[in-house]
Scaffold this motif. Sequence first.
Motif, PDB file in Angstrom:
ATOM      1  N   ILE B  75      -4.560  13.858  -9.487  1.00  0.00           N
ATOM      2  CA  ILE B  75      -3.156  13.492  -9.300  1.00  0.00           C
ATOM      3  C   ILE B  75      -2.735  12.466 -10.356  1.00  0.00           C
ATOM      4  CG2 ILE B  75      -1.548  12.348  -7.715  1.00  0.00           C
ATOM      5  CD1 ILE B  75      -3.247  13.637  -5.406  1.00  0.00           C
ATOM      6  N   PHE B  92       4.271  15.989  11.763  1.00  0.00           N
ATOM      7  CA  PHE B  92       4.979  15.074  10.867  1.00  0.00           C
ATOM      8  C   PHE B  92       6.288  15.728  10.414  1.00  0.00           C
ATOM      9  CE2 PHE B  92       1.486  12.161   8.928  1.00  0.00           C
ATOM     10  CZ  PHE B  92       0.978  11.922  10.185  1.00  0.00           C
ATOM     11  N   PHE B 100       3.279  11.846   1.776  1.00  0.00           N
ATOM     12  CA  PHE B 100       1.964  11.467   2.292  1.00  0.00           C
ATOM     13  C   PHE B 100       1.035  10.970   1.189  1.00  0.00           C
ATOM     14  CE2 PHE B 100      -2.386  12.439   3.700  1.00  0.00           C
ATOM     15  CZ  PHE B 100      -2.415  11.599   4.794  1.00  0.00           C
ATOM     16  N   HIS B 101       0.396   9.848   1.455  1.00  0.00           N
ATOM     17  CA  HIS B 101      -0.520   9.161   0.545  1.00  0.00           C
ATOM     18  C   HIS B 101       0.199   8.447  -0.601  1.00  0.00           C
ATOM     19  CE1 HIS B 101      -4.744   8.999  -1.483  1.00  0.00           C
ATOM     20  NE2 HIS B 101      -4.374   7.873  -0.908  1.00  0.00           N
ATOM     21  N   HIS B 102       1.521   8.576  -0.677  1.00  0.00           N
ATOM     22  CA  HIS B 102       2.278   7.821  -1.674  1.00  0.00           C
ATOM     23  C   HIS B 102       3.524   7.259  -1.003  1.00  0.00           C
ATOM     24  CE1 HIS B 102      -0.281   9.629  -4.778  1.00  0.00           C
ATOM     25  NE2 HIS B 102      -0.249  10.686  -3.984  1.00  0.00           N
ATOM     26  N   GLU B 103       3.356   6.827   0.247  1.00  0.00           N
ATOM     27  CA  GLU B 103       4.498   6.455   1.069  1.00  0.00           C
ATOM     28  C   GLU B 103       5.215   5.230   0.515  1.00  0.00           C
ATOM     29  OE1 GLU B 103       1.343   6.495   2.045  1.00  0.00           O
ATOM     30  OE2 GLU B 103       1.044   7.886   3.715  1.00  0.00           O
ATOM     31  N   PRO B 104       6.543   5.217   0.573  1.00  0.00           N
ATOM     32  CA  PRO B 104       7.267   3.992   0.248  1.00  0.00           C
ATOM     33  C   PRO B 104       6.989   2.940   1.329  1.00  0.00           C
ATOM     34  CG  PRO B 104       8.783   5.738   0.875  1.00  0.00           C
ATOM     35  CD  PRO B 104       7.426   6.333   0.891  1.00  0.00           C
ATOM     36  N   LYS B 105       6.725   1.701   0.878  1.00  0.00           N
ATOM     37  CA  LYS B 105       6.304   0.690   1.843  1.00  0.00           C
ATOM     38  C   LYS B 105       7.215  -0.523   1.833  1.00  0.00           C
ATOM     39  CE  LYS B 105       1.631   1.879   0.728  1.00  0.00           C
ATOM     40  NZ  LYS B 105       0.368   1.499   0.169  1.00  0.00           N
ATOM     41  N   ILE B 108       3.208  -3.851   4.751  1.00  0.00           N
ATOM     42  CA  ILE B 108       2.305  -2.825   5.257  1.00  0.00           C
ATOM     43  C   ILE B 108       3.076  -1.787   6.061  1.00  0.00           C
ATOM     44  CG2 ILE B 108       0.276  -4.327   5.360  1.00  0.00           C
ATOM     45  CD1 ILE B 108       0.805  -4.390   8.455  1.00  0.00           C
ATOM     46  N   LEU B 109       4.372  -1.993   6.173  1.00  0.00           N
ATOM     47  CA  LEU B 109       5.158  -1.094   7.012  1.00  0.00           C
ATOM     48  C   LEU B 109       5.610   0.145   6.244  1.00  0.00           C
ATOM     49  CD1 LEU B 109       7.339  -3.546   9.090  1.00  0.00           C
ATOM     50  CD2 LEU B 109       5.101  -2.573   9.578  1.00  0.00           C
ATOM     51  N   TYR B 110       5.758   1.206   6.981  1.00  0.00           N
ATOM     52  CA  TYR B 110       6.139   2.505   6.436  1.00  0.00           C
ATOM     53  C   TYR B 110       7.659   2.563   6.394  1.00  0.00           C
ATOM     54  CZ  TYR B 110       5.583   7.635   5.958  1.00  0.00           C
ATOM     55  OH  TYR B 110       5.572   8.919   5.525  1.00  0.00           O
ATOM     56  N   ARG B 112      10.292   4.673   6.392  1.00  0.00           N
ATOM     57  CA  ARG B 112      10.595   6.092   6.584  1.00  0.00           C
ATOM     58  C   ARG B 112      11.979   6.453   6.087  1.00  0.00           C
ATOM     59  NH1 ARG B 112       6.896   5.449  10.886  1.00  0.00           N
ATOM     60  NH2 ARG B 112       5.329   7.087  10.827  1.00  0.00           N
ATOM     61  N   LYS B 151       5.827  18.272  -2.485  1.00  0.00           N
ATOM     62  CA  LYS B 151       4.790  17.265  -2.328  1.00  0.00           C
ATOM     63  C   LYS B 151       4.136  16.997  -3.680  1.00  0.00           C
ATOM     64  CE  LYS B 151       1.111  18.371   0.262  1.00  0.00           C
ATOM     65  NZ  LYS B 151       0.536  18.804   1.548  1.00  0.00           N
ATOM     66  N   GLN B 155       4.408  13.581  -6.227  1.00  0.00           N
ATOM     67  CA  GLN B 155       3.269  12.857  -6.792  1.00  0.00           C
ATOM     68  C   GLN B 155       3.369  12.750  -8.302  1.00  0.00           C
ATOM     69  OE1 GLN B 155       0.177  15.300  -5.246  1.00  0.00           O
ATOM     70  NE2 GLN B 155       0.364  14.487  -3.175  1.00  0.00           N
TER      71      GLN B 155
END
Lengths: 307, 503
Positions: B75, B92, B100-105, B108-110, B112, B151, B155
């Motif tokens: 990737i 989901f 997924f695996h590159h979530e905006p944060k 530590i919070l997601y 969404r 997806k 990435q």
Amino acid sequence: MESLFDLSLINSTLRMMAPLLLAGLGGAICARVGIFNVGLDGLMLMGAFLGIAANVLFENLILATLFAVIGTAIFSLILGYLIINLQANMIVVGIALNFLSIGITTFTLRTMFDVKGAYYDNEMAGLPVIHIPIIREIPIIGNIFSGQTPIVYLGILITILLFFFFRSTVLGSRYDAVGINLTAAKSQGIKVKAIQYQAIIISAVLCALGGVQLSLGQVTMFSENMTAGRGFIALVATMLGQSNPFGVFLSSGLFGFTEAISIRMQSMNIPTNFTLMLPYVITIVAMFIFKDKTQLNALKNNTGSTR
Amino acid sequence: MLLELTGITKKYGDFFANKKIDFSLEENEIHAIVGENGAGKTTLMRMLYGMETPTEGSISVRGIKHKINNPNEAIKLGIGMVHQHFMLFPSFTIAENIVFHHEPKKGILYNRKKAEEEVAILAKKYGMNIDPSQLISDAPVGVQQRVEILKVLYQGADIIILDEPTAVLTPLEVKDLLISLRNLSKQGKSIILITHKLNEVMQVTDRVTVLRDGQVTGSLKTKETDTGHLSKLMVGRELAKKEKTEVKVGASILSIEHLNIIENSSKKKLLEDINFQVKAGEIVGIAGVSGNGQSELIAAITGLLQVNEGSIHLADIDITNLSVRQIREAGLAHIPEDRYLWGSAKTASVEDNLMMTEYRKKAFQKNGILHTNVIRKFAKETINKFSIKTTSQEESAQNLSGGNLQKLIAAREIQQNTPFLLAAEPTRGVDIGAMEFIHEQLLMKRNNGDGVLLISSELSEILSIADRVLVMFEGKIVGEFTQADVSDEKISLLMAGGKHEQG
Ligand SMILES: Nc1ncnc2c1ncn2[C@@H]1O[C@H](COP(=O)(O)OP(=O)(O)OP(=O)(O)O)[C@@H](O)[C@H]1O
Ligand SMILES: [Mg+2]
């Protein structure tokens, strides 16, 4: 005659449910990452024993709790290695771990303390009971919540934390992803094994706290196989609660309540055989009523294919 | 050169899945890889994506040699892969799957909300229509495929590998996908497309590489070749056009009357007043966009789903709501829709999978003791007859290439020699040679005077071998055609919910 229901019943429910809650939360974390942890009972027993043993050695409750937590976490690596690295059957490994734990604790009890059956020492200090200053003064709530060991309060706190962990954090969503579709998570470059190890270690820590509450909180002693299947009841609480922290809280509350009430019924001349049966009967009935899909998923032992 | 694979070899034990493969990809190019089942296409791509390490050979990206040890490294190099099997999390949302695996944060919070916004922008940029907040389990297959591609784009991949992306799509969805691919290459992406459908290769690609038995048998410009030449390179021979003989249609074998299935919770009608028959010596095809009740129909006939109203007869036996075993004993064989979910036991051996519906037969057991020698011989013959590529009979089914597992299941069910065969997507993911063979087998069954019900989202499959075609839409049968008056347009119209014109 003492009445069957009053406010202090809720108070003792909280005390009784704490070990179930903690172990149940441990089971829930494992279930969320696709591991069906049948070894909760063994982990709890190990925690209960290490807590007492360390308390004898160090005569310090904080050190004793810490020792129990770390020791149990190391013990749980056996479970992790067999399930995660060797892909062994989760149920078989879990049950084996439970027997191993009974064996080790009983053997050490006999060699270390030279007693059979149970070890207790009248001098030994148990976990202190905390009276939270302000809450204590509030009429009804004071009765319900005050006067518990720190571990009981910790259990409530961890329930809330875990709920937010799964709902709102990135890592929590990754835990879920691993449980839902392991192959997919792996194909996205997630370190699946690391996450599963984390979950098992966290569950061991929680089980150890539950065990310490049993041996140093509710009583101050260790007896052979003293968890008496509580780990399995916790497992049921995990399933009943659909692996959701609040769900686990409610279902372990139900079991804690039956345990508390059965003790009270004993003092009312209801045959103990019957009252002791109560938690288990409710467990079986509950299993009929609720079905949980996440557990089934965990059981499928994901070995998916990307082809 | 954007990407260059040189001398790639992959051995599993003594078996060469790939042997000295050279492959290259240029900027903005769409490069097809074709080849029979088990030729080693997926294996090659898995090495590029870091899921497998080559035994020998090197990979260089933009002129620099790289060792790709895991998907993360792939990737980072801008390589993304859409797998042959969907890699999604059903519970989901679409946005959650894409980021997924590159979530905006936020700490530590997601975050969404931001995820949904970013996904919406991305989808717009590449002209793909999706609703970021929809759950994947509620999304149709075509949308799920778009999610897989988004997806990879999210990435930041410039090299996109698509492993048989069209195998599960309807013709309309395929058309959309091919347009998207063209757009992507215009916007600077380079694409590797694995497919068994040569017309897709001719439509969108710039170059084709053909693999056979783990080796490259040709690498050519699409403009300078044609499907005939390609299939010859793939299979090693010309494909014969199959002749359909006339067969006298006999008595009814499967007959379904006023079949209704109602969903428990929502009371929605999943199947509504289904009536049809399959007669001896007849292949009846059911066309329709997947998700219009085909799965429920299959489940009802095979005993996997409770029937609320109506009846199903197999020959003279009323099989309505009988158990799966009773129905099979009454004379049903069944090639299931999903090879992993219903068709096989992934961790069991090839031999066990072949025997799964056979072992109770007298020839293979006596009083519950299996005749292992007979079984082994039978399995060996079947593997040869259907040319299932496997390293050994003891190999576990999950190590078979997708198409070979499909062949195994088809072989198992066709060999049952039952009077009725329910074939659901029997050639999903199999190569053209194998498809031809399976079609021949189905026709042979029909010529023997058995009945076949063919359910397929592949219209060309239905048109080429069915004697009669039914069209399903929203749980109902909305049209029926005989082979004489059937046409592509008429069916497509009905499949999309149009009205049947009388005339
Ligand atoms: N882990 C493994 N162990 C042993 N053999 C394997 C393994 N993985 C793949 N193979 C074999 O390698 C060969 C190539 O498989 P691959 O999946 O690359 O084929 P493919 O070209 O993608 O086929 P399809 O079109 O059916 O998807 C197959 O014969 C398969 O059985
Ligand atoms: Mg493949």
